[in-house]
Design a protein around this motif. Structure first.
Motif: not given
Length: 325
Positions: A236-261
């Motif tokens: 489903e990703f034909d452009s970067i905008a397709d990635i950043t425009g996902q309705t759950d992009i915030d969840e994908d961003l959090l997948y790149h983050v480790v907390g408290n460490d």
């Protein structure tokens, strides 16, 4: 008598030559006697650096910058300090706690002499340290002008000193957060915009431990977003905008983050499963040949740069935008 005179004359010239050579060697060939033009002397002799000089004296760093050890100092001028005090509601340099002032000044310092002709666009370690006594990073961007952390400009460069070099800057450089070190780098324009759009820059700028900081971020640069687009031409990703425009992009961003460490490169091992801030998700690490992350979709991302250090965590750069599912 003549022989005695000749011997005396030769001895005088030999002594003068020895002293001249010693002076040259002492300052690496600059023909300047150490102590006449130290970094500290430059702050003393330039009226526009009087507030910096007062700050160095107050923190005891005046001794550091008057020593024979080599440094690079990014020196905020008086206007820079005045703006900093006003922005933070502080009456004077004397009202900044000494420990905090020292931390700020050390973050303006490199432990080697770096002139502008050898500067490159990249992160560089400073004398400043985080809570774990690891050296903080500064982002230098070269071009028509030289920017530090995206918003500080060198306005008077390459002031040579006996013990290094002074670059006068127009702004006091704030201690870096993981977000500010990402935002400073133009290669993170997509990630920066996505974090801001989803309000995550507030969390990633936090420094008091109340919002799951310190953080570890595996940060995809712009090329990493494009790499996900190119990975599968039928998804489903034909452009970067397709990635950043996902309705759950915030969840994908959090997948790149480790907390408290703070997971530094030395903490990683093959088979390590790392839990992320996206609930009930993790990725695995392999360090047998470089450092490779396998995400929830079984795609792999290479860690290309490690241990970019901020006061509230560390950043590792990866070459693919990873996903949990």
């Amino acid at each position: 008598m003549m022989n005695t005179f000749k011997k005396y004359t030769i001895a005088i010239f030999a002594t003068v030559a020895l002293l001249f050579t010693a002076c040259e060697d002492a300052d690496d060939g600059g023909n300047i006697i150490p102590g006449v033009n130290s970094i500290l002397n430059q702050t003393e002799n330039n009226a526009d650096l009087s507030m910096l000089n007062a700050a160095l004296i107050r923190t005891g760093l005046n001794t550091t910058f008057n020593s024979s050890v080599t440094y690079t100092l990014f020196a905020p001028n008086n206007n820079a300090f005045t703006n900093y005090l006003t922005a933070n509601g502080i009456a004077s340099i004397d009202d900044i706690p000494v420990a905090d002032l020292r931390d700020i000044l050390q973050y303006h310092t490199l432990t080697t002499e770096v002139t502008t002709d050898v500067m490159t666009t990249d992160y560089i370690k400073t004398l400043g340290k985080d809570d774990e006594i690891e050296f903080l990073d500064l982002f230098i961007e070269t071009g028509t002008s030289i920017l530090l952390n995206g918003n500080v400009t060198i306005i008077d460069a390459d002031n040579d000193a006996d013990n290094g070099v002074v670059h006068i800057v127009d702004t006091v450089i704030e201690l870096p957060t993981v977000f500010s070190l990402i935002a400073a780098n133009p290669e993170f324009s997509e990630l920066t915009a996505a974090l801001q759009t989803n309000g995550l820059q507030t969390d990633l700028s936090n420094t008091d431990g109340t919002l799951m900081d310190p953080y570890t971020i595996v940060a995809p640069n712009d090329a990493a977003f494009q790499a996900l687009v190119d990975l599968n031409t039928t998804d489903e990703f034909d452009s970067i905008a397709d990635i950043t425009g996902q309705t759950d992009i915030d969840e994908d961003l959090l997948y790149h983050v480790v907390g408290n460490d703070r997971l530094r490169s030395g903490d990683l091992s093959t088979g390590l499963r790392v839990n992320t801030l996206r609930p009930s998700t993790s990725f695995t690490v392999d360090i047998s040949a470089g450092t490779v992350i396998t995400d929830g979709t079984m795609n792999t991302a290479n860690v290309t740069t490690t241990d970019i250090t901020a006061i509230n965590g560390v950043v590792h750069i990866i070459d693919l935008f990873i996903r949990s599912n």
